[in-house]
Design a protein around this motif. Sequence first.
Motif, PDB file in Angstrom:
ATOM      1  N   VAL A   1      -7.894   1.877   3.204  1.00 39.19           N
ATOM      2  CA  VAL A   1      -8.767   1.858   2.020  1.00 39.19           C
ATOM      3  C   VAL A   1      -7.944   2.097   0.759  1.00 39.19           C
ATOM      4  CG1 VAL A   1     -10.681   3.003   0.846  1.00 39.19           C
ATOM      5  CG2 VAL A   1     -10.802   2.560   3.309  1.00 39.19           C
ATOM      6  N   ALA A   2      -7.065   3.094   0.812  1.00 41.00           N
ATOM      7  CA  ALA A   2      -6.224   3.388  -0.353  1.00 41.00           C
ATOM      8  C   ALA A   2      -5.306   2.213  -0.663  1.00 41.00           C
ATOM      9  CB  ALA A   2      -5.399   4.649  -0.092  1.00 41.00           C
ATOM     10  N   GLY A   3      -4.768   1.593   0.388  1.00 40.92           N
ATOM     11  CA  GLY A   3      -3.897   0.445   0.178  1.00 40.92           C
ATOM     12  C   GLY A   3      -4.635  -0.741  -0.413  1.00 40.92           C
ATOM     13  N   GLY A   4      -5.869  -0.964   0.049  1.00 43.53           N
ATOM     14  CA  GLY A   4      -6.667  -2.049  -0.511  1.00 43.53           C
ATOM     15  C   GLY A   4      -6.977  -1.825  -1.979  1.00 43.53           C
ATOM     16  N   ARG A   5      -7.351  -0.602  -2.319  1.00 43.13           N
ATOM     17  CA  ARG A   5      -7.615  -0.289  -3.721  1.00 43.13           C
ATOM     18  C   ARG A   5      -6.357  -0.444  -4.570  1.00 43.13           C
ATOM     19  NH1 ARG A   5     -12.115   2.804  -5.207  1.00 43.13           N
ATOM     20  NH2 ARG A   5     -13.609   3.156  -3.530  1.00 43.13           N
ATOM     21  N   LEU A   6      -5.237   0.024  -4.029  1.00 41.98           N
ATOM     22  CA  LEU A   6      -3.977  -0.076  -4.769  1.00 41.98           C
ATOM     23  C   LEU A   6      -3.567  -1.531  -4.948  1.00 41.98           C
ATOM     24  CD1 LEU A   6      -1.665   1.464  -6.101  1.00 41.98           C
ATOM     25  CD2 LEU A   6      -0.546   1.596  -3.861  1.00 41.98           C
ATOM     26  N   ALA A   7      -3.803  -2.364  -3.935  1.00 43.32           N
ATOM     27  CA  ALA A   7      -3.473  -3.789  -4.048  1.00 43.32           C
ATOM     28  C   ALA A   7      -4.283  -4.446  -5.149  1.00 43.32           C
ATOM     29  CB  ALA A   7      -3.721  -4.485  -2.713  1.00 43.32           C
ATOM     30  N   LEU A   8      -5.568  -4.133  -5.206  1.00 45.01           N
ATOM     31  CA  LEU A   8      -6.429  -4.736  -6.223  1.00 45.01           C
ATOM     32  C   LEU A   8      -6.046  -4.279  -7.626  1.00 45.01           C
ATOM     33  CD1 LEU A   8      -9.884  -4.539  -4.424  1.00 45.01           C
ATOM     34  CD2 LEU A   8      -8.665  -6.622  -5.090  1.00 45.01           C
ATOM     35  N   THR A   9      -5.735  -2.997  -7.791  1.00 48.55           N
ATOM     36  CA  THR A   9      -5.373  -2.509  -9.128  1.00 48.55           C
ATOM     37  C   THR A   9      -3.979  -2.966  -9.546  1.00 48.55           C
ATOM     38  OG1 THR A   9      -4.564  -0.417  -8.194  1.00 48.55           O
ATOM     39  CG2 THR A   9      -6.842  -0.475  -8.929  1.00 48.55           C
ATOM     40  N   THR A  10      -3.115  -3.246  -8.568  1.00 46.44           N
ATOM     41  CA  THR A  10      -1.761  -3.705  -8.888  1.00 46.44           C
ATOM     42  C   THR A  10      -1.737  -5.183  -9.248  1.00 46.44           C
ATOM     43  OG1 THR A  10      -0.775  -2.062  -7.400  1.00 46.44           O
ATOM     44  CG2 THR A  10       0.606  -3.943  -8.016  1.00 46.44           C
ATOM     45  N   PHE A  11      -2.534  -5.977  -8.561  1.00 46.70           N
ATOM     46  CA  PHE A  11      -2.459  -7.424  -8.719  1.00 46.70           C
ATOM     47  C   PHE A  11      -3.610  -8.032  -9.501  1.00 46.70           C
ATOM     48  CE2 PHE A  11       0.062  -6.521  -4.896  1.00 46.70           C
ATOM     49  CZ  PHE A  11       1.258  -7.123  -5.254  1.00 46.70           C
ATOM     50  N   THR A  12      -4.602  -7.217  -9.897  1.00 44.84           N
ATOM     51  CA  THR A  12      -5.729  -7.741 -10.677  1.00 44.84           C
ATOM     52  C   THR A  12      -6.130  -6.712 -11.733  1.00 44.84           C
ATOM     53  OG1 THR A  12      -7.584  -6.796  -9.410  1.00 44.84           O
ATOM     54  CG2 THR A  12      -6.581  -8.797  -8.539  1.00 44.84           C
ATOM     55  N   VAL A  13      -7.135  -7.069 -12.514  1.00 46.86           N
ATOM     56  CA  VAL A  13      -7.661  -6.162 -13.535  1.00 46.86           C
ATOM     57  C   VAL A  13      -8.779  -5.277 -12.988  1.00 46.86           C
ATOM     58  CG1 VAL A  13      -7.079  -7.658 -15.470  1.00 46.86           C
ATOM     59  CG2 VAL A  13      -9.286  -7.916 -14.330  1.00 46.86           C
ATOM     60  N   ALA A  14      -9.023  -5.324 -11.696  1.00 47.81           N
ATOM     61  CA  ALA A  14     -10.111  -4.552 -11.107  1.00 47.81           C
ATOM     62  C   ALA A  14      -9.958  -3.064 -11.450  1.00 47.81           C
ATOM     63  CB  ALA A  14     -10.131  -4.730  -9.590  1.00 47.81           C
ATOM     64  N   PRO A  15     -10.958  -2.461 -12.097  1.00 43.71           N
ATOM     65  CA  PRO A  15     -10.855  -1.066 -12.549  1.00 43.71           C
ATOM     66  C   PRO A  15     -11.229  -0.070 -11.449  1.00 43.71           C
ATOM     67  CG  PRO A  15     -12.923  -1.979 -13.296  1.00 43.71           C
ATOM     68  CD  PRO A  15     -12.232  -3.082 -12.528  1.00 43.71           C
ATOM     69  N   LEU A  16     -10.476  -0.082 -10.365  1.00 43.00           N
ATOM     70  CA  LEU A  16     -10.779   0.803  -9.241  1.00 43.00           C
ATOM     71  C   LEU A  16      -9.998   2.104  -9.347  1.00 43.00           C
ATOM     72  CD1 LEU A  16     -10.719  -1.744  -6.271  1.00 43.00           C
ATOM     73  CD2 LEU A  16     -12.695  -0.882  -7.511  1.00 43.00           C
ATOM     74  N   ARG A  17     -10.614   3.169  -8.917  1.00 48.79           N
ATOM     75  CA  ARG A  17      -9.951   4.466  -8.874  1.00 48.79           C
ATOM     76  C   ARG A  17      -9.183   4.577  -7.562  1.00 48.79           C
ATOM     77  NH1 ARG A  17     -11.559   9.224  -6.520  1.00 48.79           N
ATOM     78  NH2 ARG A  17     -10.552  11.126  -7.304  1.00 48.79           N
ATOM     79  N   VAL A  18      -7.915   4.937  -7.653  1.00 49.34           N
ATOM     80  CA  VAL A  18      -7.072   5.091  -6.471  1.00 49.34           C
ATOM     81  C   VAL A  18      -6.739   6.568  -6.320  1.00 49.34           C
ATOM     82  CG1 VAL A  18      -4.959   4.389  -5.308  1.00 49.34           C
ATOM     83  CG2 VAL A  18      -6.116   2.793  -6.848  1.00 49.34           C
ATOM     84  N   ALA A  19      -7.342   7.206  -5.333  1.00 50.38           N
ATOM     85  CA  ALA A  19      -7.160   8.643  -5.149  1.00 50.38           C
ATOM     86  C   ALA A  19      -5.861   8.968  -4.425  1.00 50.38           C
ATOM     87  CB  ALA A  19      -8.345   9.229  -4.384  1.00 50.38           C
ATOM     88  N   ARG A  20      -5.370   8.020  -3.665  1.00 47.41           N
ATOM     89  CA  ARG A  20      -4.161   8.267  -2.871  1.00 47.41           C
ATOM     90  C   ARG A  20      -3.096   7.236  -3.214  1.00 47.41           C
ATOM     91  NH1 ARG A  20      -3.719   7.734   3.777  1.00 47.41           N
ATOM     92  NH2 ARG A  20      -1.437   7.638   3.861  1.00 47.41           N
ATOM     93  N   VAL A  21      -1.965   7.694  -3.719  1.00 50.23           N
ATOM     94  CA  VAL A  21      -0.849   6.805  -4.040  1.00 50.23           C
ATOM     95  C   VAL A  21       0.413   7.388  -3.414  1.00 50.23           C
ATOM     96  CG1 VAL A  21       0.499   5.696  -5.844  1.00 50.23           C
ATOM     97  CG2 VAL A  21      -1.927   6.129  -6.217  1.00 50.23           C
ATOM     98  N   ASP A  22       0.799   6.860  -2.266  1.00 47.69           N
ATOM     99  CA  ASP A  22       2.026   7.274  -1.597  1.00 47.69           C
ATOM    100  C   ASP A  22       2.644   6.039  -0.955  1.00 47.69           C
ATOM    101  OD1 ASP A  22       0.504   6.770   0.701  1.00 47.69           O
ATOM    102  OD2 ASP A  22      -0.016   8.880   0.953  1.00 47.69           O
ATOM    103  N   ARG A  23       3.786   6.192  -0.321  1.00 47.05           N
ATOM    104  CA  ARG A  23       4.486   5.035   0.220  1.00 47.05           C
ATOM    105  C   ARG A  23       3.723   4.380   1.374  1.00 47.05           C
ATOM    106  NH1 ARG A  23       9.447   3.493  -0.887  1.00 47.05           N
ATOM    107  NH2 ARG A  23      10.003   3.039   1.280  1.00 47.05           N
ATOM    108  N   ALA A  24       2.976   5.164   2.130  1.00 49.78           N
ATOM    109  CA  ALA A  24       2.187   4.577   3.209  1.00 49.78           C
ATOM    110  C   ALA A  24       1.110   3.658   2.639  1.00 49.78           C
ATOM    111  CB  ALA A  24       1.561   5.677   4.062  1.00 49.78           C
ATOM    112  N   ALA A  25       0.385   4.148   1.648  1.00 52.92           N
ATOM    113  CA  ALA A  25      -0.636   3.319   1.000  1.00 52.92           C
ATOM    114  C   ALA A  25       0.004   2.138   0.283  1.00 52.92           C
ATOM    115  CB  ALA A  25      -1.440   4.164   0.021  1.00 52.92           C
ATOM    116  N   ALA A  26       1.167   2.366  -0.329  1.00 51.47           N
ATOM    117  CA  ALA A  26       1.854   1.290  -1.036  1.00 51.47           C
ATOM    118  C   ALA A  26       2.271   0.173  -0.083  1.00 51.47           C
ATOM    119  CB  ALA A  26       3.080   1.840  -1.759  1.00 51.47           C
ATOM    120  N   GLY A  27       2.725   0.546   1.122  1.00 44.72           N
ATOM    121  CA  GLY A  27       3.095  -0.460   2.104  1.00 44.72           C
ATOM    122  C   GLY A  27       1.914  -1.318   2.508  1.00 44.72           C
TER     123      GLY A  27
END
Length: 256
Positions: A7-33
């Motif tokens: 879930v964290a990775g999906g949110r991070l993908a959307l906020t990184t690659f689009t303008v989707a204004p999603l809140r990402v509560a978890r940002v670590d290397r596992a979620a980033a991968g």
Amino acid sequence: MPDGRFVAGGRLALTTFTVAPLRVARVDRAAAGTAMALAPLVGAVLGLLLAAVLGGLAALAPPLVAAGVTVAVAALLTRGLHLDGLADTIDALGSYRSGPAALQIMRQPDVGPFGVAALVLVLLIQAACLAALAGRPWPALVATLVAGTATGRLAVSWACRRGLPAARPDGLGALVAGTVGPGALAVGTAAVALAAVTAVPGRPWQGPLAVVGALTVALLAVRHAVRRFGGVTGDVLGAAVEVGTTVCYLGLVLTR
């Protein structure tokens, strides 16, 4: 309860690659991968949206106008971050400097002549390619936009594969470098190649070949940047998106 890795990775993908204004509560290397592995899927969704824009406008306006607006919408949907990364990367490479000196150029807020030229050429080529799609059947148009945008993000997945270092100890590159495993890369590549099969009517082989060719060109560019800068940066990843997308579009509109 904190988000799980997917879930964290999906949110991070959307906020990184689009303008989707999603809140990402978890940002670590596992979620980033996970986010970088899901990048082609985000690209495919963007491709669907762009296909709707291009197809709708092509019925109302000349092909080049429809294509130009579609390219502009693509920039808006991604906040222009990938274009900015392309300009910064080309400016640094054009300086013929390496290591920290090149990285310092990438940090500067202005865009130099090399970066401007790269932006103009990439946007012009993309618009010309999309204009050439005006006469294609709707399924082929959709497949082309989906495959092209997904290939650009697939290049990011490959640029974040295990073994490639980050150029800096901080920033996006440090967070995502070396986080994507071979299994995710194999699945992502096969999925994008499959999505491209119907992109060129009567030539089912051309779509997957265009995906592989564009991915190869993008990764050669990333390899050169890694040698010059010492590793991957967020700007290099943005450049990979634009190079991969542009070359894939080119490969998909060539019919002779």
